[in-house]
Enzyme design. Structure first.
Site, mmCIF file in Angstrom:
data_model
loop_
_atom_site.group_PDB
_atom_site.id
_atom_site.type_symbol
_atom_site.label_atom_id
_atom_site.label_comp_id
_atom_site.label_asym_id
_atom_site.label_seq_id
_atom_site.Cartn_x
_atom_site.Cartn_y
_atom_site.Cartn_z
ATOM 1 C CB CYS A 186 -3.738 -1.923 8.931
ATOM 2 S SG CYS A 186 -2.354 -1.766 7.777
ATOM 3 C CG HIS B 35 -1.875 -0.779 1.186
ATOM 4 N ND1 HIS B 35 -2.217 -1.665 2.300
ATOM 5 C CD2 HIS B 35 -2.948 -1.334 0.429
ATOM 6 C CE1 HIS B 35 -3.241 -2.472 2.095
ATOM 7 N NE2 HIS B 35 -3.834 -2.229 0.875
#
Ligand code: GLY
Length: 255
Positions: A247, A160
């Protein structure tokens, strides 16, 4: 007031998606204990934490960041790039509905929240294996009237955008320059990860406090040399599931 949505680690975490890591055993109880400390740390910083129940059949569901982008004015419900993760958004939309107007990303758009870094009114979106231009196009339509600019950022070698860059102070980004081009972020200052710690660019900024992993001591020293004293929280068990500090929470202001 700052609010955080988190979730109990799924008993099926061993079946999580993996893109850049080899699968190794994950100790569920240790992962849950670490997540508990993470939530307690947020509470200690004055954050009201709402921990959602376990999703036993959704292995990656602890990584709630990927399911929504919560801005002050509204929230986007994502369409995660891994199809196994798409059902995770349903309960998150329910949890966010009392707080924000919701805009769902739709096919062919795919978007993981881990690919989204918001700095002021600029939203940087990683063009990764999980997030695509179709999602960026939808974001531009949804968010233009709120004054946001959406910019795609090519990322290479990591899962990511926020594996490669996070904000650690008002005008400062912690970055792994091996995974993206710093030129996407004009006007910002940078602290680079130590080259021996490629996964060290993910830190969680909570107000003016910075939560950071103890696994990256050389990069931690670079933060400290820049005057940043992080609060250390070990989420290493979820690191085996290709997760990181940002996250595990959806952080937003309750206005
Ligand atoms: N295991 C985290 C992810 O791949 O989305």
């Amino acid at each position: 007031m700052l609010f955080a949505i988190t979730r109990l680690v799924s008993r099926s975490i061993a079946n999580c998606e993996l893109t850049h890591l080899e699968r190794i055993p994950i100790d569920l109880e240790r992962a849950r204990q670490q997540q508990h400390v993470y939530e307690a740390t947020l509470r200690g910083l004055g954050v009201e934490v709402h921990s959602l129940p376990e999703e036993p059949d959704l292995p990656d569901s602890v990584f709630v960041e990927d399911t929504a982008i919560v801005l002050d004015e509204c929230a986007l419900i994502t369409r995660p790039g891994a199809s196994s993760r798409q059902p995770e958004t349903e309960s998150i939309a329910q949890a966010l509905a009392p707080y924000r107007k919701l805009y769902p990303i739709q096919a062919p758009g795919t978007l993981d929240g881990g690919d989204v870094l918001t700095v002021g009114k600029t939203i940087f979106v990683g063009l990764s294996s999980r997030s695509n231009q179709a999602a960026i196009d939808q974001m531009e339509v949804f968010l233009a009237s709120y004054g946001y600019i959406v910019k795609g950022v090519q990322v290479n070698g990591c899962l990511h955008l926020k594996s490669a860059v996070t904000q650690v102070r008002a005008n400062t980004l912690l970055v792994n320059p091996a995974w993206l081009d710093r030129g996407y972020f004009p006007g910002m200052q940078f602290i680079e990860v130590d080259p021996s710690e490629p996964y060290a660019a993910n830190a969680l900024l909570v107000g003016e406090a910075l939560i950071y992993q103890p696994s990256f001591p050389k990069t931690q020293r670079r933060l400290e040399a820049a005057g940043i004293r992080p609060i250390l929280v070990d989420e290493s068990e979820l690191g085996k599931a290709e997760g990181a500090l940002t996250c595990c929470a959806l952080l937003f202001n309750v206005l």
